[in-house]
Write a protein that holds these residues in place. Structure first.
Motif, mmCIF file in Angstrom:
data_model
loop_
_atom_site.group_PDB
_atom_site.id
_atom_site.type_symbol
_atom_site.label_atom_id
_atom_site.label_comp_id
_atom_site.label_asym_id
_atom_site.label_seq_id
_atom_site.Cartn_x
_atom_site.Cartn_y
_atom_site.Cartn_z
ATOM 1 N N TYR A 44 -11.309 97.427 -24.419
ATOM 2 C CA TYR A 44 -10.673 96.379 -23.623
ATOM 3 C C TYR A 44 -10.728 95.064 -24.403
ATOM 4 C CZ TYR A 44 -11.330 99.857 -19.970
ATOM 5 O OH TYR A 44 -11.305 101.025 -19.237
ATOM 6 N N SER A 46 -9.534 90.794 -24.053
ATOM 7 C CA SER A 46 -8.971 89.750 -23.192
ATOM 8 C C SER A 46 -8.004 88.873 -23.978
ATOM 9 C CB SER A 46 -10.082 88.895 -22.574
ATOM 10 O OG SER A 46 -10.807 88.188 -23.565
ATOM 11 N N ILE A 91 -5.989 91.660 -19.579
ATOM 12 C CA ILE A 91 -6.867 92.524 -20.345
ATOM 13 C C ILE A 91 -6.008 93.628 -20.944
ATOM 14 C CG2 ILE A 91 -8.818 94.119 -20.298
ATOM 15 C CD1 ILE A 91 -9.740 91.321 -19.781
ATOM 16 N N ILE A 123 -5.656 97.193 -22.649
ATOM 17 C CA ILE A 123 -6.441 98.424 -22.538
ATOM 18 C C ILE A 123 -5.965 99.420 -23.595
ATOM 19 C CG2 ILE A 123 -7.199 100.272 -20.996
ATOM 20 C CD1 ILE A 123 -6.298 98.461 -18.645
ATOM 21 N N ARG A 155 -12.960 100.231 -12.443
ATOM 22 C CA ARG A 155 -12.468 100.903 -13.634
ATOM 23 C C ARG A 155 -12.358 102.405 -13.397
ATOM 24 N NH1 ARG A 155 -13.548 102.995 -18.711
ATOM 25 N NH2 ARG A 155 -15.618 103.655 -18.057
#
Length: 375
Positions: free
Chosen positions: A286, A288, A296, A298, A348
């Motif tokens: 992940y 930012s 975010i 992924i 998550r």
């Protein structure tokens, strides 16, 4: 009947232990230019995602980045200031019973705008990155957790192609390798991740490694690092280009194997990548993004070769997601949105890696850095 009662009692005790084990202390470092008091302490439940305030410091100047000692008894915070107010690093003791921080002492950081602090595995050394000062400083730690004056100051010298952001060295972080034999230090201004050998027994514990640095593409701006749990791969988040640099790793040597964007191919805005973490199971990465994205990114991780594949982008429900953290269970990801004064909790999916925003949210002035400690 007595046996049944004993079994029932044992179940209650075991359930209580499990419930207690799911609670963590959540620490938040902040900027104090607004209403913030400094460092905030919360209780975080990794089963439910609930967060409850416990305490905060009365006054602490810009404790933007914080870290905990290996035993959790002490907390160290940079005081990110410069020029007329030189940068400092502060030490606190932490009472695990009541969640209170107590100030121990403070030392000059050795350069302007310190932005990162870490400790070695035995809690004997603290290493600080001075962003504007372009330097690294190493502090011996006393047995009571307080800091001595730095015993070593390493000044970086260099620049790169971005005239506004890379006019000189800007040390952004310092990460110990998993075996604590080296420190990797991304320098945003030089477009290099410097490598230092670490020896806790020396007065000057940091020495140049045989391969002293790893280059990034000019204009990238390396910032933070995440190690793959298998310790074979290193991932470097690059702020200015909005990319992740993937490297193989062995004995202090990094070799580049991939560079991948943290935004879609058609993205035209300003990159502003900040933080990077890997799920506890090593399956997902992940990153930012600030700038115009506020999300975010992924990625899935190829376990064989360490390479990344982009999966999705999750909005952070706030502006300028400076730092985030994944709880040890892997169930939740917590994001600190600096400009919108909130910490947002995401559930998550451990199978897909995707994130889902929960109803839980913490209002806090200018959050920057998050840390967790098992309660």
């Amino acid at each position: 009947m007595n046996l049944m009662r004993l079994l029932f009692l044992a179940c209650i005790i075991f359930s209580s232990f499990i419930a207690q084990a799911q609670n963590y202390y959540l620490f938040a470092g902040t900027y104090t230019s607004g209403k913030s008091k400094g460092i905030y302490v919360y209780q975080f439940n990794s089963n439910t995602g609930d967060v409850q305030w416990i305490s905060n410091t009365d006054s602490c100047n810009n404790p933007s980045f914080i870290t905990l000692s290996p035993n959790g008894n002490y907390l160290y915070a940079v005081n990110e200031t410069g020029k007329e107010t030189p940068g400092h690093v502060s030490a606190y003791s932490f009472n695990k019973k009541n969640g209170q921080l107590s100030f121990l002492n403070q030392q000059l950081s050795g350069g302007d705008d310190p932005c990162f602090v870490t400790t070695d595995k035995n809690g004997k050394w603290a290493v600080v990155a001075n962003y504007s000062g372009g330097s690294l400083s190493a502090f011996p730690i006393r047995t009571d957790g307080s800091l001595q004056h730095y015993s070593q100051l390493i000044q970086h010298k260099g620049k790169s192609i971005n005239k506004e952001r890379q006019e000189k060295a800007h040390v952004h972080s310092a990460f110990f390798t998993p075996d604590y034999k080296f420190i990797l230090s991304p320098d945003l201004g030089m477009d290099k991740t410097m490598t230092y050998k670490f020896n806790a027994l020396l007065h000057h514990p940091l020495q140049a490694a045989a391969v002293p640095y790893t280059k990034s593409i000019p204009g990238s701006g390396p910032r933070h690092i995440a190690f793959n749990p298998n310790n074979k791969f290193v991932y470097i988040i690059e702020e200015l280009s909005g990319t992740v640099k993937v490297c193989s790793y062995k004995n202090g040597i990094l070799k580049s194997i991939q560079t991948i964007a943290t935004h879609p191919a058609n993205y035209k805005g300003q990159p502003g990548s900040a933080d990077i973490h890997i799920s506890p199971d090593g399956k997902f990465l992940y990153a930012s993004n600030r700038g115009d994205e506020n999300n975010i990114a992924i990625f899935s991780i190829n376990r064989a070769n360490g390479k990344l594949t982009s999966i999705a982008y999750q909005p952070t429900a706030g502006i300028q997601p400076r730092n985030f953290i994944i709880d040890p269970s892997g169930r939740f990801l917590l994001v600190a949105n600096q400009q919108t004064n909130n910490i947002v909790i995401f559930k998550r999916d451990e199978q897909t890696g995707l994130l889902q925003q929960t109803a839980q949210q913490v209002e806090i002035p200018n959050p920057v850095c998050l840390q967790l400690l098992k309660q």
